[in-house]
Design a protein around this motif. Structure first.
Motif, PDB file in Angstrom:
ATOM      1  N   LEU A 218       0.793  -1.030  -0.177  1.00  0.00           N
ATOM      2  CA  LEU A 218      -0.010   0.040   0.030  1.00  0.00           C
ATOM      3  C   LEU A 218       0.934   1.358  -0.188  1.00  0.00           C
ATOM      4  O   LEU A 218       0.672   2.301  -0.720  1.00  0.00           O
ATOM      5  N   ARG A 263      -1.023  16.108   9.654  1.00  0.00           N
ATOM      6  CA  ARG A 263      -1.284  15.270   8.472  1.00  0.00           C
ATOM      7  C   ARG A 263      -1.143  15.823   6.902  1.00  0.00           C
ATOM      8  O   ARG A 263      -1.719  15.162   6.109  1.00  0.00           O
TER       9      ARG A 263
ATOM     10  N   MET B   1      -4.273   7.645   3.171  1.00  0.00           N
ATOM     11  CA  MET B   1      -5.726   7.593   2.800  1.00  0.00           C
ATOM     12  C   MET B   1      -6.078   6.748   1.893  1.00  0.00           C
ATOM     13  O   MET B   1      -7.251   6.519   1.606  1.00  0.00           O
ATOM     14  N   ILE B   2      -5.071   6.222   1.140  1.00  0.00           N
ATOM     15  CA  ILE B   2      -5.494   4.994   0.441  1.00  0.00           C
ATOM     16  C   ILE B   2      -5.334   3.653   1.169  1.00  0.00           C
ATOM     17  O   ILE B   2      -5.582   2.351   0.306  1.00  0.00           O
ATOM     18  N   ARG B   3      -5.005   3.717   2.462  1.00  0.00           N
ATOM     19  CA  ARG B   3      -4.655   2.441   2.911  1.00  0.00           C
ATOM     20  C   ARG B   3      -5.763   1.590   3.104  1.00  0.00           C
ATOM     21  O   ARG B   3      -5.435   0.313   2.907  1.00  0.00           O
ATOM     22  N   VAL B   6      -7.862  -1.136  -0.894  1.00  0.00           N
ATOM     23  CA  VAL B   6      -8.098  -2.612  -1.533  1.00  0.00           C
ATOM     24  C   VAL B   6      -8.880  -3.296  -0.627  1.00  0.00           C
ATOM     25  O   VAL B   6      -9.796  -4.021  -0.844  1.00  0.00           O
ATOM     26  N   LEU B   9     -12.536  -2.666  -0.446  1.00  0.00           N
ATOM     27  CA  LEU B   9     -13.232  -2.848  -1.840  1.00  0.00           C
ATOM     28  C   LEU B   9     -13.488  -4.405  -1.678  1.00  0.00           C
ATOM     29  O   LEU B   9     -14.505  -4.858  -2.019  1.00  0.00           O
ATOM     30  N   ALA B  10     -12.671  -5.270  -1.252  1.00  0.00           N
ATOM     31  CA  ALA B  10     -12.750  -6.646  -1.132  1.00  0.00           C
ATOM     32  C   ALA B  10     -13.740  -7.087  -0.330  1.00  0.00           C
ATOM     33  O   ALA B  10     -14.398  -8.091  -0.474  1.00  0.00           O
ATOM     34  N   ASP B 191      -3.235   9.854  14.601  1.00  0.00           N
ATOM     35  CA  ASP B 191      -4.785   9.816  14.357  1.00  0.00           C
ATOM     36  C   ASP B 191      -5.172   9.127  15.405  1.00  0.00           C
ATOM     37  O   ASP B 191      -4.651   9.062  16.771  1.00  0.00           O
ATOM     38  N   ALA B 220       2.150  10.207  10.137  1.00  0.00           N
ATOM     39  CA  ALA B 220       0.898   9.739   9.381  1.00  0.00           C
ATOM     40  C   ALA B 220       1.195   8.533   9.063  1.00  0.00           C
ATOM     41  O   ALA B 220       2.249   7.922   8.706  1.00  0.00           O
ATOM     42  N   PHE B 221      -0.084   7.686   9.035  1.00  0.00           N
ATOM     43  CA  PHE B 221       0.170   6.180   8.563  1.00  0.00           C
ATOM     44  C   PHE B 221       0.664   6.134   7.286  1.00  0.00           C
ATOM     45  O   PHE B 221       0.520   7.040   6.414  1.00  0.00           O
ATOM     46  N   GLY B 222       1.491   5.535   7.047  1.00  0.00           N
ATOM     47  CA  GLY B 222       2.365   5.352   5.803  1.00  0.00           C
ATOM     48  C   GLY B 222       3.660   6.132   5.582  1.00  0.00           C
ATOM     49  O   GLY B 222       4.363   5.955   4.623  1.00  0.00           O
ATOM     50  N   ASP B 223       3.690   6.856   6.503  1.00  0.00           N
ATOM     51  CA  ASP B 223       5.228   7.765   6.592  1.00  0.00           C
ATOM     52  C   ASP B 223       6.468   6.561   6.516  1.00  0.00           C
ATOM     53  O   ASP B 223       6.206   5.569   7.098  1.00  0.00           O
TER      54      ASP B 223
END
Lengths: 293, 415, 255
Positions: A218, A263, B1-3, B6, B9-10, B191, B220-223
């Protein structure tokens, strides 16, 4: 100033990783007319295989092994799924790659579990200092290798027969087929190159102190704004877009934390992506689609 | 924000289909006059173990499950509870929301209670069912967010408690005073996941004399790069940094600090540590501590001795693992609840929920006794400090303690 | 040298479940000759070209019966690349150059299938350019920016790069000014004189019949007339239908 240079260096290093991933997206999009959402998971597979092989093999062999595995996976996926869907609608194709992403992600979890693994980078934790700025080995290796890979790609696309054939296919598929260019093979070639780039990106995305974890796939999708900002069909755009996203993330974490709940640096690349989509949908460097007279 | 894109959706569509079905509660009286609910007969009590037996974290989860099972074996060998044997109903969640829902629906009508449900993914998947079916459940997810779910209990101290206690410990170690304050930093995700951790540290710092909170950077998540956050901590001169991070970020923060020539004392919650980090962070863990809510297989206490005996008797081939300790503690809590319900002559789900109320569980020294209270409370404010061994295992330094700072934070937040 | 350059025998084609596009086509291009295929829009000219070049599947077409032979070999089920290697090349209708590649790159892509060494590539390029001197000064220009006539020359040049024995030209005069049509006509003759066999699809029947030895007339998927070009030119019916209206501005047909 020291902080700015320090963050700038790290930002460029991270941006180069995004650039490599973004290039993979661009090459597949151009070469096979498919935006492959599973590309992030190819990055994940690349990193996991390197980490799995590292204890048993010299590093360079672990890397080659991962390239072989990841490229094979990409070729199988391309062959089984996409070539059969060649005449399907773009929506169907994109949904197929989303399904592929979920499947490959699940596969990674089944094989390696949800726990974190070690680093996958070729260099350790060392640093060099220039003045007060610390240049990490990881950062230096990332930037150096990326530049070499970009040069190699340039040579391939500019001066080799297959590179030209791939560009011709990207430019006009039917005309390429009419010249005897095996379009199916070009699809496969584009996916193979993208997968190899994914492995290179993966070792730097998981280079010390970063480690391999299941979210890496991701994380790799952070290259999507880079692709859109630069332009879906532009190699230069992918590199510039990658650098823009990397610099925003790292510099933003340093200078923008007082705004937007800290953020902003996460959101800004996507804001920029939307702005570009609205004002210049083909990206900063993308072609508007040169009209045929 | 894209985490979440997927998986959402699934799984999203499937999840919406799963909010129905369940178990009709029926009860009868046993020959011994004990009221019996679903999954209970004159001879057996069925307890659900909803954990990951074949999915991504199966190795750890199966090991934890084994700790519970040998606890049941030990109790059954001594006559069981209420003259009934405890039978584990093992349902495979594969650490997946959809699978958990299926596992629950297939087995719920035959279970009196859930002895363990592992992970917030699974907990979130079944919480509507658990609420509707009145199903008592012990959850393995040590944060305060889980506490508030109806019928769901967390029988061990939470990560927030570990962090607050860690602040107090660091201040004592440093001999911090108003004149010579300890400069403290904390880094968390910016967050709803990281907020309670930061709050707990901020509260503990305010409550502890001589501690000055100088920086609280978030990411941030994903940093992927922590240069900015580490630079902030370094510039603020933090002597001690509390880690409310996930393991991958722990590596990023500690590694980046080393590269930037910054080496504070690190104190992590047990959720921020993972044994696999020992390898990438080799040589950087000399001043790294983990505040942990329960003990290890290396401890010399009656609970660990009993666990080792039970393992030797009922699972002689099992490889030792600290996950067995966690499973054993959940087994202890389950058994304590069933014993109390038996005493009340009510082995129904309502009976178990009533038994869980204000239930005291004695963990035989593995961690101090807990009080389950009303089910929405922190059950214990005790933790202890550990250093990291060569294989990434925890090695205790000192003893369990419950700081006033942690308790005050809990009281102030209604836990 | 007995077998023809290109022979199509009893060929039928249909698109998906829709109506048959071609029925029982027989057509032959003798070596070293220009043969022209005439017909109105929608008659099936492009379909026949695709069946010959192997690009039918791209448009969802299927050959239901018949054979395509190239220099005596059956290529009916060969992929386009195999046919090009056997000596077939084509300049697609609407010119269809690679717009974002330069003229030089377009030409090089035409030779990709031959895996030329450097010297061979230079030789092929020189031969192609000898027919198309105009391209000399445009080598570094992006093909998308060329004029219509220049693009047509590039399309022909690109096809020549594989040094074909048989050249398919699909509507080369389409949309070009009369003066340019003249130039293109001369280029086609020039190529023929070098020994290349040419199948020329044209709506500009006057031009086509003026350079072809033989002609076929296609209507609604069937060959309705065939004969020596001179005979067709003198035929009243043909003259009325094609020569009189000389539909040089018509849009391309697709089925």
């Amino acid at each position: 100033m020291t902080l700015f240079l320090q963050l700038g260096f790290q930002g460029v290093a991270l941006g180069m990783v995004y650039a490599l991933i973004a290039l993979g997206f661009v090459i597949m999009t151009k070469g096979s007319n498919t935006f492959n959402f599973a590309h992030g998971e190819f990055v994940a597979v690349g990193a996991y295989v390197v980490v799995a092989l590292m204890p048993h093999l010299p590093y360079w062999m672990a890397f080659i092994g991962s390239v072989v595995v990841t490229v094979t996976l990409a070729l199988v996926a391309e062959r089984l799924l996409l070539r059969r869907l060649v005449s399907a609608s773009p929506t169907a194709l994109i949904l197929a790659t989303l399904a592929l992403a979920v499947i490959v992600h699940a596969l990674v979890l089944v094989v390696w579990g949800v726990g974190t693994k070690g680093s996958a980078g070729p260099v350790g934790s060392g640093t060099v200092e220039i003045g007060d700025v610390v240049l990490t080995y990881s950062g230096i290796a990332t930037i150096g290798t990326s530049i070499l890979v970009l040069l190699a790609l340039l040579v391939f696309f500019r001066w080799t027969s297959y590179g030209l054939a791939l560009r011709a296919t990207a430019s006009h598929q039917e005309a390429a087929a009419a010249q005897g260019i095996d379009v199916g093979r070009m699809f496969a070639l584009s996916w193979g190159i993208a997968a190899a780039l994914a492995v290179v990106a993966s070792i730097f995305l998981a280079s010390f102190p970063r480690i391999v974890s299941p979210t890496i796939g991701l994380v790799a999708l952070a290259a999507i704004p880079a692709v859109v900002i630069g332009g879906l069909d532009s190699f230069v755009g992918a590199v510039v877009g990658g650098l823009v996203v990397g610099l925003i993330q790292v510099l933003g974490a340093g200078y923008l934390t007082d705004y937007g709940g800290g953020r902003l640096h996460e959101v800004l690349p996507y804001v920029l992506m939307l702005v570009v989509l609205v004002l210049r949908p083909y990206g900063l460097f993308g072609s508007r689609g040169i009209e045929r007279v | 924000m894209i985490r979440k894109l997927v998986p959402t959706l699934a799984v999203g569509a499937l999840l919406t289909l799963s909010a129905c079905g369940g178990a009709a509660e029926s009860s009868s009286d046993g020959t011994d006059g004990v009221k019996m609910g679903p999954g209970v007969t004159d001879k057996e009590i069925n307890v659900g173990l909803l954990t990951d037996y074949s999915g991504p974290i199966a190795e750890a989860a199966t090991s934890g499950s084994l700790g519970m099972e040998v606890k049941f074996d030990e109790v059954n060998a001594a006559g069981g509870v209420c003259g009934r044997k405890i039978v584990p109903v093992k349902a495979d969640t594969k650490y997946d929301a959809q699978q958990t829902t299926q596992a629950y629906r297939a087995n719920a009508k035959d279970m009196l209670m859930i002895g363990e449900v592992l992970g917030s993914v699974s907990i979130n998947a079944i919480k509507p069912n658990v609420e509707r079916d009145n199903m008592p459940a012990l959850a393995i997810s040590m944060n305060t967010a889980t506490l508030e779910e109806k019928n769901i209990y967390v029988p061990l101290p939470t990560f927030e408690v570990e962090l607050a206690n860690g602040v107090v410990w660091a201040a004592e170690q440093a001999g911090a005073t108003e004149e010579k304050p300890l400069k403290l930093g904390v880094i968390t995700e910016g967050d709803e996941v990281g907020q309670p951790y930061q709050d707990a540290v901020v509260a503990a710092a305010e409550a502890t004399p001589g501690v000055e909170l100088v920086a609280k950077p978030t990411y941030a998540f994903g940093d992927q790069d922590f240069t900015a956050q580490v630079s902030e901590l370094k510039a603020a001169g933090a002597d001690v940094v509390m880690l409310g991070t996930a393991p991958a970020e722990t590596a990023g923060v500690v590694g980046t600090s080393a590269q930037l020539g910054y080496s504070p004392q690190w104190i992590a919650s047990s959720g921020s540590w993972f044994a696999g980090l020992a390898e990438p962070l080799k040589g950087l863990l000399n001043n790294f501590y983990v505040s942990g809510g329960y003990g290890t297989l290396a401890d010399d206490v009656p609970g660990i001795a009993a666990l080792k005996d039970a393992l030797a008797t009922y699972a002689p081939d099992a490889k030792p693992s600290n996950f067995q300790v966690g499973g054993w503690l959940f087994g202890e809590a389950t058994v304590a609840a069933l014993k109390q319900a038996c005493e009340n002559k009510d082995l129904t789900r309502e009976g178990v929920i009533a038994a869980l109320e204000d239930l005291k569980v004695d963990y035989q020294g593995i961690t101090p006794e807990v009080d389950l209270g009303d089910g929405d409370s922190i059950v214990s404010y005790s933790s202890r400090m550990n250093t990291i061994g060569a294989q990434g295992e925890l090695e205790a330094v000192g003893d369990f303690y419950a700081s006033d700072a942690a308790k005050e934070w809990g009281a102030a937040n209604g836990f | 040298m007995s077998e023809p350059a290109l022979a199509v025998t009893d060929l039928s084609v249909r698109y998906g479940a829709a109506a048959t596009a071609l029925t029982g086509i027989d057509l032959m291009v003798p070596r070293g000759e220009i043969v022209t295929l005439l017909g109105p829009n929608g008659a099936g000219k492009s379909t026949l070209m695709r069946a010959v070049s192997g690009l039918l599947h791209v448009h969802g077409g299927v050959i239901t019966s018949g054979r395509v032979e190239l220099l005596g070999s059956d290529v009916t089920s060969d992929r386009p690349a195999a046919r090009v290697r056997r000596g077939l090349a084509q300049a697609l209708e609407g010119r269809q150059v690679f717009p974002d590649l330069t003229v030089a790159e377009n030409l090089a892509a035409g030779g990709h299938v031959r895996r030329y060494r450097k010297a061979q590539a230079r030789e092929a390029l020189e031969r192609a350019l000898s027919h198309l001197p105009r391209l000399h000064d445009l080598m570094d220009r992006k093909a998308g920016y060329l004029s219509g006539g220049e693009q047509q020359m590039l399309a022909i040049g690109r096809a020549l790069m594989s040094q074909p024995t048989v050249l398919l030209l699909d509507e080369p005069s389409l949309g070009l000014a009369p003066k340019i049509v003249e130039t293109v006509r001369d280029i086609i003759l020039d190529i023929r004189d070098e020994g290349t066999s040419i199948l020329l699809v044209e709506q500009n029947a006057a031009m086509a019949l003026s350079i072809a030895q033989h002609g076929y007339v296609l209507e609604s998927g069937r060959i309705v007339r065939s004969g020596a070009a001179a005979d067709l030119r003198d035929d009243d019916e043909i003259a009325a239908l094609y020569l009189g209206v000389s539909a040089s501005e018509g849009a391309g047909s697709h089925a």
